[in-house]
Design a protein around this motif. Structure first.
Motif: not given
Length: 114
Positions: A102-108
């Motif tokens: 799994n890979y995560w983005g930095k968020g918005t």
């Protein structure tokens, strides 16, 4: 190295709409999902979608949010309507491959005002 680029967050009044996007580098991912985390709370699943188009939603957003994806572009969207102040949170994109990575983005950040 998988890179995720989220966009579309912002400030909106209650009842308004926003559309989030998550563009992922690399191959098509078996599952893509949006999570959110409000201040002082845990990160929770908002919605998910498989490569075949099967979707799943948190009860709190059913009927208001719609998740979709374009496999050719490895891009995922979250259409958010009838937004409420309690939807205020940082929204994160997560993608998973067939190997279980799994890979995560930095968020918005999404802020819904009264």
């Amino acid at each position: 190295q998988v890179q995720l680029v989220e966009s579309g967050g912002g400030l909106v009044q209650a009842g308004g709409s926003l559309r989030l996007s998550c563009a992922a580098s690399g191959s098509i991912f078996s599952i893509m999902a949006w999570f959110r985390q409000a201040p002082g709370k845990q990160r929770d699943l908002v919605a998910s979608i498989t490569s075949g188009g099967s979707t799943n939603y948190a009860d709190s957003v059913k009927g208001r949010f719609t998740i979709s994806r374009e496999n050719a572009k490895s891009t995922m969207y979250l259409e958010m309507n009838s937004l409420k102040p309690e939807d205020t949170a940082v929204y994160y994109c997560r993608v998973g491959n067939a190997a279980g990575m799994n890979y995560w983005g930095k968020g918005t950040l999404v802020t819904v005002s009264l």
